[in-house]
Structures are given as structure tokens and as C-alpha cells.
Design an enzyme around this catalytic site. Structure first.
Site, PDB file in Angstrom:
ATOM      1  N   CYS A 137      -4.076  -4.332   2.116  1.00  0.00           N
ATOM      2  CA  CYS A 137      -4.579  -3.259   1.226  1.00  0.00           C
ATOM      3  C   CYS A 137      -4.564  -1.369   1.197  1.00  0.00           C
ATOM      4  O   CYS A 137      -3.695  -0.932   1.426  1.00  0.00           O
ATOM      5  CB  CYS A 137      -5.574  -3.453   0.399  1.00  0.00           C
ATOM      6  SG  CYS A 137      -5.735  -5.500  -0.029  1.00  0.00           S
TER       7      CYS A 137
ATOM      8  N   HIS B 100      -9.883   3.191  -2.062  1.00  0.00           N
ATOM      9  CA  HIS B 100     -10.008   2.111   0.027  1.00  0.00           C
ATOM     10  C   HIS B 100      -9.129   2.835   1.063  1.00  0.00           C
ATOM     11  O   HIS B 100      -8.662   2.208   1.821  1.00  0.00           O
ATOM     12  CB  HIS B 100      -9.112   0.901  -0.754  1.00  0.00           C
ATOM     13  CG  HIS B 100      -9.302   0.063   0.146  1.00  0.00           C
ATOM     14  ND1 HIS B 100      -8.711  -1.506   0.470  1.00  0.00           N
ATOM     15  CD2 HIS B 100     -10.164  -1.002   1.601  1.00  0.00           C
ATOM     16  CE1 HIS B 100      -8.881  -2.371   1.860  1.00  0.00           C
ATOM     17  NE2 HIS B 100     -10.376  -1.846   2.034  1.00  0.00           N
TER      18      HIS B 100
END
Length: 502
Positions: A107, A161
Site C-alpha cells: 500500500c 499511510h
């Protein structure tokens, strides 16, 4: 210059025909009638086979390992086809790319590539651990800044993130913060994932935010709020949904689960996560339509990487591997572009595309120039989207680890996972995973499931692709945090005496 004055300048530039072209030239897109908008929607861990418009691209697209025990594969496939009707309609009304791959099978590096248009390994981001530690450093130019400088209102809603989120930092705003990377507004979370209800990880700009209801719906609410506040302005929205990322066991609202009856509650709930995203996309489109902005909005839809190996659905279609693995299943993603005022409808493109291409394409559509000296690995996809060419690039490269941490059952192997790399070009993928293996070669056009290594049959092709990879990897930085157990493999070399894994 105030943003609204910037907006007027940008709008005037958008309405003016290019030099040497008549305003009525039929080869040009119709003039913009409203401030231009870019909406980028990214799902989390949605595989190629998790979208109906992609599921049937290949015969036998529902692989047996992706079907829960006791569930009829045909019934599951029909449920997938019904899960995201709005996104499938986007594909029908726009351009669907069938050869798009994430910049990483994990990710955080993938998101760094979205925001910079560059391979994140160039500054040491190979894994989630690297990305969460260094994010997008000051040495890199986040492309949202270019929209911001051009007078666009900019927002990130959803998953960031790209900052550390260890326990000692959970009560602090993300650092680096989205507001320092080209965004005017941030609502979302910094962790790799978030609970779907009662999340304690949410931020609004630099303040803690309260969770309300089902998180995917709340993200849609915040995105629409940003669109409403930006009426009359050019805007850039990056909406990074949490779905269908885990925790997979949290029940979606009944309205999203009701259409599904596969025979497996986990599969039904997973499909409900996808339906919740689809409902959000429909609400976004309705808002743009009501505001008179739909024609002048470039809407891009993709996923950050392939589906997880423990996802109870069709996940990655015919492709081998899953999230975390440098294989087609970990990298192939849906990619859809819709712009009623500037792109054809119903087109399918086989151009070799990457997540790195999203913002360079959006900047080109908006008429915003890339600054001199800013070297991007991403490409402007507009010529391919318009059917002018499918030759966007010659090759794509990957370097990182080949992890089974997202397998079924999950394996905590991230520290021990072998280093891996791959290069894809001309329909051929050369890949090496682990120090004890020679590079494998796959003809992915004829063998999308990577079932037959043909390296011995094509030694000249192996050498050509291997030489290209070794040239590329020479320009990369060492991993910021990750310590590959077999660094020679990562460099495209056989293991030697100085390599403990050899």
C-alpha cells in the site's frame, strides 16, 4: 495571488484553444464550460477480478483458490458482477485500461507513487515499513502541489499511510502531514487500515475527528462536503477509500449486504464493502451532475495493489499471487478514466499503465505544466485514452519483497520474505524472487496466470530485460527501513560470499 484569481487565470487558459488551432477544431476536446475538476478514487486491496467489467477479460477468470469452500464459482462471479454497477458504468462511459499495474504490491509505496509520479524506490521506499517511516520526503515534489499552485482547491479524504503511526505517535497529527504536501484539506487516517466503525484514528486537518457511522460512508460525506465548499473553483480531490481492506470481519450495513447471497457470509460482507464504495461513487457523480460540473470532471478510478490472498471473493481473477507479491496478482489493478468533455466513451485500452501515471495525466488534462527539471516516471495517458496510441512506455520495473503475509492463512513473514524484482515490457515479464532462483520469464499475454517459465526458450529476451533492470536499479536509493535478506538478488545479481542468504 489569491486562489480565486488563480482559478480565473486557469479557467481562461483552459477555455483558450492551443496556439495554431481553431476553437472549433473537431480534433480538440470541447471547451470547458465550468472550472475543471479532477477526482481520483482509490480503493484499498481491490483486485482485478473484484470488478464485474474486468472479471471476464480472461477465460477461467475465477481461480479455485479465490472461491470460499462450498460456494459455487458461477454464483460468486454473478455476485461480483452485481457489486459495483456505478463503477462498471464509469467504464462503459469512459475508457477502461486492461494492462494497468500498481507501482508496488504494497500500500504505502503505491501511494507514494500516486502522489509523486515517480518510483518510490528512488528515495528508499520499497515496503510499507519504508513508506510509513519516510513517506514523501522534502526532496520530492508532491504533484498535488502543482494543482495548488495553479489555484485549485485540493483535498485528501481517506487513507494517507505515508507517516509513522507507531503507538507513541498515534495521538499526534501525521508528520509529514498531507497539509504540507499540497492539500488544503485532509480528513482521514494515517494507519495501514482503520476499523469500519468507531475508529479512533481519524483526523480533520490537524485535529482529532469523531467517527460517525460506517467509515466508507463517512469518507463519502466528507468528499462531497469538499466538493460543495469548492463550488465555482477548480478542484482536485484524492479520495482514498478504506474498503475493501480489512478488518474483513466487521459487518457492513444491511443495505449493502442485502443484494448478496453467495452462500458464504464472509464473501457477502466483502462484496458489501465494494458496494459501499460504489454507492459513494454514485453520490459523487450525482453531486457533480447537479452542480453542472460532470462534463468538465476527469474521474479516475483504481486500486492501490492487487487483492489479498485471504479475500473471500474472486480477488485477482486469473492472475497468480496476491497483495505483497511481485507477481501479476499482486500488481494488476482496474483503471478507469471518464471525462465526458474530453475522452471517448466505451473504449478499452491495452496501454501499459501504472499508478504513477494518474496525476501526470490529470495535470495534462488540466493544462498544468510539469516544472522544468522535475523528472517523472509517470506518463500522460491522454493519448492512449483518446485512442491515438497504446505506446505509452516500453517497460515497468518493480523491486521489493515477495511476501506471503497477506496469504490465507496469514503468515507473519515480512522480515524473512525474500527480495524480489520484476520488469515487464512487450507482454513479457521477467521476475526473480529469492536468492536460489534464476530469473523466470513469462509470456503474460498468452499465459496471464504465469504457469509456465519460458526463460530457457528465450535466453536473448531474458538478457535484454535483465540488462534493462540492472540499469534501472543502479539509480535507486537503499531501503529506508527494510533490510532485504538477500540484497544481491535485489540488484539482479546471483548471491555471493558476502550475502548471508547465499
Amino acid at each position: 495571488m489569491p486562489r480565486r484569481l488563480h482559478a480565473l487565470v486557469a479557467l481562461a487558459a483552459a477555455l483558450a484553444p492551443p496556439a495554431g488551432c481553431a476553437a472549433g477544431d473537431p480534433a480538440l476536446p470541447a471547451p470547458k464550460t465550468a472550472p475543471f475538476a479532477v477526482v481520483v478514487v482509490v480503493t484499498d486491496d481491490q483486485g482485478y477480478g473484484d470488478l464485474g467489467s474486468y472479471l471476464d477479460d480472461y477465460p477461467g477468470a475465477v481461480r479455485p483458490e479465490g472461491v470460499p469452500s462450498g460456494v459455487d464459482p458461477g454464483r460468486l462471479a454473478e455476485a461480483v458482477r452485481a457489486a459495483m454497477p456505478t463503477v462498471d458504468r464509469l467504464a462503459a462511459e469512459g475508457v477502461r485500461l486492461t494492462n494497468a499495474l500498481a507501482a508496488s504490491a504494497e500500500c504505502s509505496p503505491s501511494r507514494a507513487a500516486f502522489l509523486t509520479g515517480r518510483y518510490p524506490q528512488r528515495w528508499g521506499v520499497y515496503t510499507n515499513d519504508d513508506g510509513a517511516e519516510v513517506g514523501v520526503p522534502a526532496s520530492e515534489t508532491p504533484l498535488p502541489e502543482l494543482f495548488q499552485r495553479a489555484g485549485y482547491a485540493t483535498a485528501l479524504v481517506g487513507k494517507w499511510h505515508l507517516s509513522p503511526f507507531k503507538a507513541r505517535r498515534q495521538l499526534r497529527p501525521p508528520d509529514p502531514h498531507p497539509l504540507d504536501k499540497g492539500f488544503d484539506f485532509f480528513f482521514g487516517f494515517n494507519h495501514s487500515g482503520s476499523p469500519y466503525r468507531d475508529s479512533g484514528r481519524l483526523w480533520r486537518d490537524r485535529e482529532r475527528a469523531e467517527a460517525r457511522g460506517f467509515l466508507t460512508d463517512q469518507l463519502t460525506d466528507e468528499a462531497i462536503g469538499f466538493l460543495a465548499r469548492s463550488a465555482g473553483e477548480p478542484l482536485f480531490l484524492y479520495l482514498a477509500y478504506n474498503a475493501p481492506h480489512g478488518p474483513l470481519g466487521q459487518p457492513a450495513p444491511e443495505a449493502y449486504r442485502r443484494p448478496f447471497a453467495t452462500g458464504d457470509p464472509g464473501a457477502d460482507n466483502y462484496l458489501a464493502y465494494l458496494r459501499s464504495v460504489d454507492a459513494g461513487v454514485e453520490r459523487l457523480l450525482e453531486h457533480l451532475r447537479a452542480a453542472g460540473r460532470e462534463r468538465d470532471t476527469l474521474f479516475l478510478f483504481t486500486s492501490d495493489n492487487g487483492g489479498r490472498g485471504d479475500a473471500p471473493a474472486t480477488a485477482n481473477g486469473p492472475f497468480r499471487g496476491f497483495k505483497g507479491q511481485i507477481r501479476q496478482g499482486g500488481l494488476r489493478v482496474p483503471l478507469i478514466a471518464r471525462w465526458p468533455g474530453g475522452l471517448p466513451s466505451g473504449r478499452v485500452s491495452a496501454a501499459l499503465a501504472s499508478g504513477m501515471d494518474l496525476l501526470p495525466t490529470a495535470l495534462a488534462a488540466a493544462g498544468i505544466e510539469i516544472p522544468a527539471g522535475l523528472e517523472l516516471d509517470g506518463r500522460d495517458l491522454l493519448p492512449a485514452l483518446r485512442g491515438e496510441t497504446d505506446e505509452v512506455r516500453e517497460r515497468l520495473f518493480w523491486a521489493g519483497r515477495d511476501s506471503a503475509a497477506w496469504a490465507s492463512p496469514r503468515i507473519d513473514d515480512r522480515e524473512r520474505a525474500p527480495a524480489a524484482w520484476a520488469v515487464l515490457g512487450g507482454g513479457w515479464m521477467l521476475r526473480c524472487c529469492g536468492p536460489d532462483r534464476s530469473p523466470e520469464l513469462f509470456d503474460v499475454r498468452r499465459d496471464p496466470g504465469e504457469s509456465r517459465d519460458v526463460a530457457r526458450e528465450h535466453p536473448e529476451r531474458v538478457e535484454r530485460l535483465l540488462a534493462a533492470y540492472r540499469e534501472w536499479v543502479r539509480g535507486l536509493a537503499p531501503a529506508a527501513v527494510w533490510r532485504p535478506p538477500n540484497p544481491r538478488t535485489l540488484r539482479g545479481e546471483p548471491p555471493g560470499a558476502d550475502d548471508p542468504s547465499g
